[in-house]
Enzyme design. Sequence first.
Site, PDB file in Angstrom:
ATOM      1  N   LEU A 162     -18.357 -36.751  33.815  1.00  0.00           N
ATOM      2  CA  LEU A 162     -17.527 -36.476  32.641  1.00  0.00           C
ATOM      3  C   LEU A 162     -16.063 -36.356  33.041  1.00  0.00           C
ATOM      4  CD1 LEU A 162     -19.821 -33.761  31.009  1.00  0.00           C
ATOM      5  CD2 LEU A 162     -19.702 -36.186  30.442  1.00  0.00           C
ATOM      6  N   GLY A 196     -10.856 -11.335  31.683  1.00  0.00           N
ATOM      7  CA  GLY A 196     -11.624 -10.095  31.869  1.00  0.00           C
ATOM      8  C   GLY A 196     -11.073  -9.080  30.887  1.00  0.00           C
ATOM      9  N   SER A 226     -16.314  -2.675  15.203  1.00  0.00           N
ATOM     10  CA  SER A 226     -15.796  -3.972  14.755  1.00  0.00           C
ATOM     11  C   SER A 226     -16.932  -4.798  14.179  1.00  0.00           C
ATOM     12  CB  SER A 226     -15.089  -4.693  15.894  1.00  0.00           C
ATOM     13  OG  SER A 226     -16.005  -5.070  16.886  1.00  0.00           O
ATOM     14  N   ASP A 236     -10.698  -8.079  22.404  1.00  0.00           N
ATOM     15  CA  ASP A 236      -9.636  -7.600  23.307  1.00  0.00           C
ATOM     16  C   ASP A 236      -8.307  -7.460  22.554  1.00  0.00           C
ATOM     17  OD1 ASP A 236     -11.415  -7.647  25.431  1.00  0.00           O
ATOM     18  OD2 ASP A 236     -10.872  -9.673  26.036  1.00  0.00           O
ATOM     19  N   ALA A 288      -6.073 -13.360  16.592  1.00  0.00           N
ATOM     20  CA  ALA A 288      -6.600 -14.100  17.757  1.00  0.00           C
ATOM     21  C   ALA A 288      -7.498 -15.250  17.312  1.00  0.00           C
ATOM     22  CB  ALA A 288      -7.373 -13.152  18.677  1.00  0.00           C
TER      23      ALA A 288
HETATM   24  N1  LIG Z   1     -14.554 -14.741  11.993  1.00  0.00           N
HETATM   25  C1  LIG Z   1     -13.564 -13.867  11.943  1.00  0.00           C
HETATM   26  N2  LIG Z   1     -12.648 -13.903  10.937  1.00  0.00           N
HETATM   27  C2  LIG Z   1     -11.648 -13.008  10.874  1.00  0.00           C
HETATM   28  N3  LIG Z   1     -11.462 -12.027  11.776  1.00  0.00           N
HETATM   29  C3  LIG Z   1     -12.332 -11.930  12.794  1.00  0.00           C
HETATM   30  C4  LIG Z   1     -13.424 -12.835  12.950  1.00  0.00           C
HETATM   31  N4  LIG Z   1     -14.102 -12.510  14.063  1.00  0.00           N
HETATM   32  C5  LIG Z   1     -13.459 -11.437  14.598  1.00  0.00           C
HETATM   33  N5  LIG Z   1     -12.395 -11.091  13.842  1.00  0.00           N
HETATM   34  C6  LIG Z   1     -11.436  -9.996  14.068  1.00  0.00           C
HETATM   35  O1  LIG Z   1     -11.547  -9.498  15.398  1.00  0.00           O
HETATM   36  C7  LIG Z   1     -12.043  -8.147  15.397  1.00  0.00           C
HETATM   37  C8  LIG Z   1     -13.015  -7.949  16.533  1.00  0.00           C
HETATM   38  O2  LIG Z   1     -14.027  -8.919  16.434  1.00  0.00           O
HETATM   39  P1  LIG Z   1     -15.577  -8.636  16.688  1.00  0.00           P
HETATM   40  O3  LIG Z   1     -16.082  -7.616  15.739  1.00  0.00           O
HETATM   41  O4  LIG Z   1     -16.224  -9.966  16.680  1.00  0.00           O
HETATM   42  O5  LIG Z   1     -15.516  -7.965  18.122  1.00  0.00           O
HETATM   43  P2  LIG Z   1     -16.398  -8.207  19.419  1.00  0.00           P
HETATM   44  O6  LIG Z   1     -17.806  -8.542  19.001  1.00  0.00           O
HETATM   45  O7  LIG Z   1     -16.195  -7.033  20.278  1.00  0.00           O
HETATM   46  O8  LIG Z   1     -15.680  -9.474  20.023  1.00  0.00           O
HETATM   47  P3  LIG Z   1     -15.611 -10.017  21.530  1.00  0.00           P
HETATM   48  O9  LIG Z   1     -16.666 -11.062  21.596  1.00  0.00           O
HETATM   49  O10 LIG Z   1     -14.228 -10.574  21.624  1.00  0.00           O
HETATM   50  O11 LIG Z   1     -15.861  -8.848  22.445  1.00  0.00           O
HETATM   51  C9  LIG Z   1     -12.657  -7.958  14.005  1.00  0.00           C
HETATM   52  O12 LIG Z   1     -12.643  -6.608  13.629  1.00  0.00           O
HETATM   53  C10 LIG Z   1     -11.721  -8.824  13.149  1.00  0.00           C
HETATM   54  O13 LIG Z   1     -10.507  -8.153  12.897  1.00  0.00           O
END
Ligand SMILES: Nc1ncnc2c1ncn2[C@@H]1O[C@H](COP(=O)(O)OP(=O)(O)OP(=O)(O)O)[C@@H](O)[C@H]1O
Length: 311
Positions: A28, A39, A223, A255, A285
């Site tokens: 590829l 991290g 979250s 993060d 993000a």
């Molecule tokens: N699909 C989405 N649309 C809009 N905002 C999002 C979305 N996914 C995540 N976010 C934003 O990012 C914040 C953290 O995301 P999430 O709840 O997915 O955390 P996490 O599972 O700890 O993520 P990570 O995989 O980065 O550790 C959410 O509270 C929201 O503000």
Amino acid sequence: MSSIITITFSPCIDKSTAVAALVPEKKLVCATPKLEPGGGGINIARAIKKLGGAATAIFPSGGYTGKYFNHLLEKENIPAVIIETANETRENIIVVDEATNNQYRFGMPGTGLTAAEWKKCLLAVEEMSDVEFIIASGSLPPGVPDTIYALLAKIAKSKNAKFIVDTSGEALKHAAAEGVYMLKPNLGELSSLAGKKEIQPGEVKTIAREIIAKGNCEVIVVSMGADGAMLVTAEIAGIFKPPAVERKSTVGAGDSMVAGIVFYLAQGKDLTQSVQYGVACGTAATLNAGTELCKKEDADRLYSLIQSAHS
Ligand SMILES: Nc1ncnc2c1ncn2[C@@H]1O[C@H](COP(=O)(O)OP(=O)(O)OP(=O)(O)O)[C@@H](O)[C@H]1O
Ligand SMILES: [Mg+2]
């Protein structure tokens, strides 16, 4: 020295590339790779910098990959306290399949630390002066005990610093039992902390309050992806939902959220404002492709929208 420090026991170099189509057996041709230091705590320090703040990153680093990792972080002007290790810093690979736009994330196992090495990391935290916030985030490599964040919680208490933990599994359980200022679990992490298979959004407040009532944690921010986050303390509870956005990649959302919360807390904003800003940063993000963290202008714009929706 800055009053925010982050600690990351399993940093990595994130190498991102793309291929026209991910097919087996064939050679590829990859796009020029982009290398970034990654991290949990590393990303949080980088996101705080992007927001206009400063945080010192404490982390183990070893071998040639470790030297390169340090160089990448230095290029971004992130203050660092580096603990040299015998093992090489790991490299993760992220590949976008342009035929489907799917992103594949290959995470290498964390490189093991000796007891002397992880103890040096703890000592580095202890030796920092005037620390207001200590953020621990990320998985633990082989050799580091599950109680490490509980040990850090004790150090934070002795320094009168607020300790914020974003982790999962046993490490999260030990941290919660020792007592920290803030936990930032997602729904899955909260479920396993509470010993439940699954948690419905409607149960979050009660479960978070149960964990708080055990007397060990002050603030829990749960979250919930596109549904935003729930802030729970013994006195307050609120859900903050971001506006609908066109999501490109959720890598780094958690993060960026932690970075936004602490960046605001460090400026004396209240918990509600800080968690709203964290939601704005997490959602900001998701507007960026690949591993890119939040941009300040997106975070500020989304924060205004979240604030007016909740006022
Ligand atoms: N699909 C989405 N649309 C809009 N905002 C999002 C979305 N996914 C995540 N976010 C934003 O990012 C914040 C953290 O995301 P999430 O709840 O997915 O955390 P996490 O599972 O700890 O993520 P990570 O995989 O980065 O550790 C959410 O509270 C929201 O503000
Ligand atoms: Mg997370």
